[in-house]
Design an enzyme around this catalytic site. Structure first.
Site, short mmCIF file in Angstrom:
data_model
loop_
_atom_site.label_atom_id
_atom_site.label_comp_id
_atom_site.label_asym_id
_atom_site.label_seq_id
_atom_site.Cartn_x
_atom_site.Cartn_y
_atom_site.Cartn_z
N PHE A 82 -8.59 2.09 1.60
CA PHE A 82 -7.38 1.72 2.36
C PHE A 82 -6.25 0.67 1.36
O PHE A 82 -6.87 -0.29 0.72
CB PHE A 82 -7.68 1.10 3.46
CG PHE A 82 -7.63 2.08 4.66
CD1 PHE A 82 -6.71 2.04 5.65
CD2 PHE A 82 -8.52 3.29 4.75
CE1 PHE A 82 -6.96 2.99 6.80
CE2 PHE A 82 -8.75 4.15 5.69
CZ PHE A 82 -7.90 4.03 6.80
N LEU A 83 -5.24 0.98 1.69
CA LEU A 83 -4.17 0.08 0.95
C LEU A 83 -3.98 -1.10 1.85
O LEU A 83 -4.54 -0.96 3.02
CB LEU A 83 -2.63 0.62 0.63
CG LEU A 83 -2.89 1.91 -0.31
CD1 LEU A 83 -1.71 2.67 -0.49
CD2 LEU A 83 -3.56 1.35 -1.61
N ASP A 127 1.86 20.64 -1.87
CA ASP A 127 2.01 20.08 -0.57
C ASP A 127 2.73 18.62 -0.52
O ASP A 127 2.19 17.74 0.14
CB ASP A 127 0.51 19.98 0.41
CG ASP A 127 0.66 19.75 1.71
OD1 ASP A 127 1.80 20.21 2.38
OD2 ASP A 127 -0.11 19.09 2.21
N ASP A 183 -2.94 11.39 -0.56
CA ASP A 183 -3.25 12.56 -0.14
C ASP A 183 -3.18 13.76 -1.05
O ASP A 183 -2.28 14.68 -1.10
CB ASP A 183 -2.36 13.08 1.41
CG ASP A 183 -2.79 13.88 2.10
OD1 ASP A 183 -4.15 14.46 1.71
OD2 ASP A 183 -2.31 14.37 3.08
N GLU A 231 5.40 7.60 -0.71
CA GLU A 231 5.48 6.46 -0.29
C GLU A 231 5.87 5.24 -1.38
O GLU A 231 5.34 5.48 -2.50
CB GLU A 231 4.22 6.06 0.63
CG GLU A 231 4.15 6.96 1.63
CD GLU A 231 3.03 6.30 2.82
OE1 GLU A 231 2.61 5.24 2.50
OE2 GLU A 231 2.57 7.29 3.42
#
Length: 538
Positions: free
Chosen positions: A341-342, A408, A428, A413
């Protein structure tokens, strides 16, 4: 009496035979495995043999192989120049001057780091204290007796050091050993909680089964927390590595692949982007490491035992809550990817921006860039693509997506702290590596339409096209360190070389048409997207 003795003799002979068979077929193979040297993982086409040209040119090096930039170290140039060189192509790549040049612009101080350490540690201590309180209340409600001590925040935890090391150049610096520690910890630390991801929680009861394009979150992502309080996104295996995406599938209904997430991280690091969060493969015991540690009653309710006696679970979203959409262990172990996780949005706000080359998420629609070859000229008139390095970063992302075959990328971000010229986070990537037999040239539209590329990116691509640093070879070697190796099949690795040549051919076409000075951007200060505009005719 003779008959009784004969029966006893037959019984002794039978017992002796059974004991001998047990020794031969069970104990002796275990002794052999303990005595024989450790072999390379199965499935590696290069195991047991070295490249003749490489072994002849490069002497062996007794030091351990490098698994990240910090361990590569200055060990001399590659073989062929008279100096002692690294023993592997991956080591040679990370020891190359391109990977050892200082970052530009250089980091000046705390303002170039994403987090202020005192504020971040104070925030994490509060999170740990709140988790301890909730865990105690949960245990009391269920009348559970536990001898576990309350969690303590370790300042030297790899995930904490990873968060504190994020700076304006990337998610981790080349010189940091934290990434290797973080991958090791995610692979080995026990889990203490499991839950649905936030986007899947938002979908509970809100899914519309009449939709053609389903919203995000239906591919069963879980958030796992480890004993050091670090968190990772778990994506389970949904299909075998040699299964290609069917030709009739749209990119927005394709399965997400756990091995694509792992391979994307390794490729991102090899390209020296450092924009994909560290990701590792792991065999997860779905009973002990998910079901037994989750406090989410909905997640508990979707576990079942299949007719093959395998433990399975599925997403709760209405159009996915069927056993045919479940993922199953074997009988308990399940492959998956773990992406760290960031930092929390409370500490490090992020901006989510639509990709200018976003695709149409409908069965027949087309976006403007798909029908207008001069679309990039329109993009260059709009802030923030009219100045600065944002457009160059978009093209980096397009090259990365083309190499992995990811269609996709609808949003990207950025950390708001680093402003308009901050790096893009390549999140992702699970829809990459779906079809090795097809190169989707439309993914390269930002490059072919804008005809501009960072010089640093181009130099890395040219280096990876050389035989001594061939992209497929360094990727194969890098992925060998993962627990789920082989992560990619050989056709997918070879497709990387083919797609790399296509990228370089596209750049060469642009240079021939517009000149190198207009196509190749030298650095963050020159030229910017507006000063490098190319005038075209229809």
């Amino acid at each position: 009496m003779p008959g009784l003795r004969r029966d006893r003799l037959l019984t002794l002979l039978l017992l002796g035979t059974l004991l001998s068979a047990d020794l031969y077929f069970h104990l002796w193979p275990q002794v052999q495995r303990q005595l024989r040297p450790r072999e390379a993982p199965r499935g590696c086409p290069c195991a047991g043999r070295a490249s003749p040209s490489l072994s002849a040119a490069v002497p062996s090096d007794p030091r351990p192989a490098a698994h990240n930039f910090s361990l590569a170290g200055p060990r001399g140039a590659p073989g062929g120049n008279g100096h002692r060189g690294p023993r592997s192509k991956l080591q040679a790549l990370f020891a190359h001057p391109l990977y050892r040049t200082p970052e530009e612009p250089p980091l000046q101080g705390p303002e170039d780091l994403l987090l202020a350490s005192h504020e971040a540690l104070r925030y994490y201590r509060r999170k740990v204290a709140r988790w301890n309180r909730r865990h105690k209340m949960y245990s009391e409600q269920l009348n559970l007796t536990t001898l576990e001590h309350p969690l303590q925040l370790r300042l030297d935890a790899s995930w904490v050091q990873f968060h504190l090391g994020i700076n304006r150049h990337g998610l981790y610096p080349r010189s940091s050993p934290v990434v290797s520690r973080l991958l090791h910890d995610m692979r080995h630390f026990p889990t203490i909680s499991a839950d649905y991801s936030q986007d899947e929680k938002a979908l509970l009861g809100a899914c519309d089964c009449t939709q053609i394009v389903k919203p995000s979150g239906v591919h069963l992502k879980l958030v796992l927390r480890f004993s050091d309080f670090g968190k990772a996104m778990f994506k389970p295996m949904r299909q075998q590595r040699d299964e290609e995406t069917p030709e009739d599938f749209f990119y927005f209904i394709d399965f997400q692949r756990h091995n694509a997430e792992i391979a994307a991280f390794h490729l991102d690091r090899i390209l020296d982007f450092r924009r994909v969060p560290p990701t590792v493969g792991r065999l997860v015991n779905v009973s002990k490491e998910i079901l037994e540690v989750t406090k989410n009653e909905i997640l508990q309710s979707v576990f079942f035992v299949s007719p093959a006696s395998n433990v399975c679970f599925f997403a709760k979203c209405p159009y996915m809550c069927k056993t045919e959409y479940a993922v199953c262990g074997n009988p308990h172990l399940l492959e998956g990817s773990l992406s760290t996780f960031l930092p929390s949005l409370n500490l490090a706000p992020r901006l989510s921006v639509p990709n200018p080359w976003i695709r149409s998420y409908s069965l027949a629609g087309k976006e403007e860039w798909e029908v207008n070859p001069l679309y990039c000229d329109t993009v260059k008139q709009v802030f923030p693509y009219s100045s600065g390095s944002r457009l160059l970063s978009i093209i980096d992302m397009a090259i990365f997506d083309f190499l992995i075959g990811n269609m996709d990328r609808h949003h990207y971000e950025m950390f708001t702290k680093f402003g308009d010229d901050g790096f893009l986070i390549h999140l992702d990537n699970a829809r990459g590596f779906g079809r090795h037999s097809r190169d989707e040239l439309s993914i390269l539209s930002p490059l072919s339409q804008c005809c501009i590329i960072k010089r640093k990116t181009l130099l890395h691509l040219q280096l990876l096209a050389q035989a001594d640093y061939r992209l497929s070879d360094v990727m194969r070697e890098s992925l060998l360190d993962d627990q789920l190796s082989p992560v990619l099949t050989e056709p997918h690795l070879l497709a990387l070389d083919r797609r790399l040549r296509i990228v370089l051919e596209a750049v060469e076409t642009c240079v021939k048409a517009h000149g190198e000075e207009r196509v190749v951007a030298n650095g963050p200060a020159e030229p910017s997207a507006d000063s490098a505009q190319v005038t075209r005719t229809s």
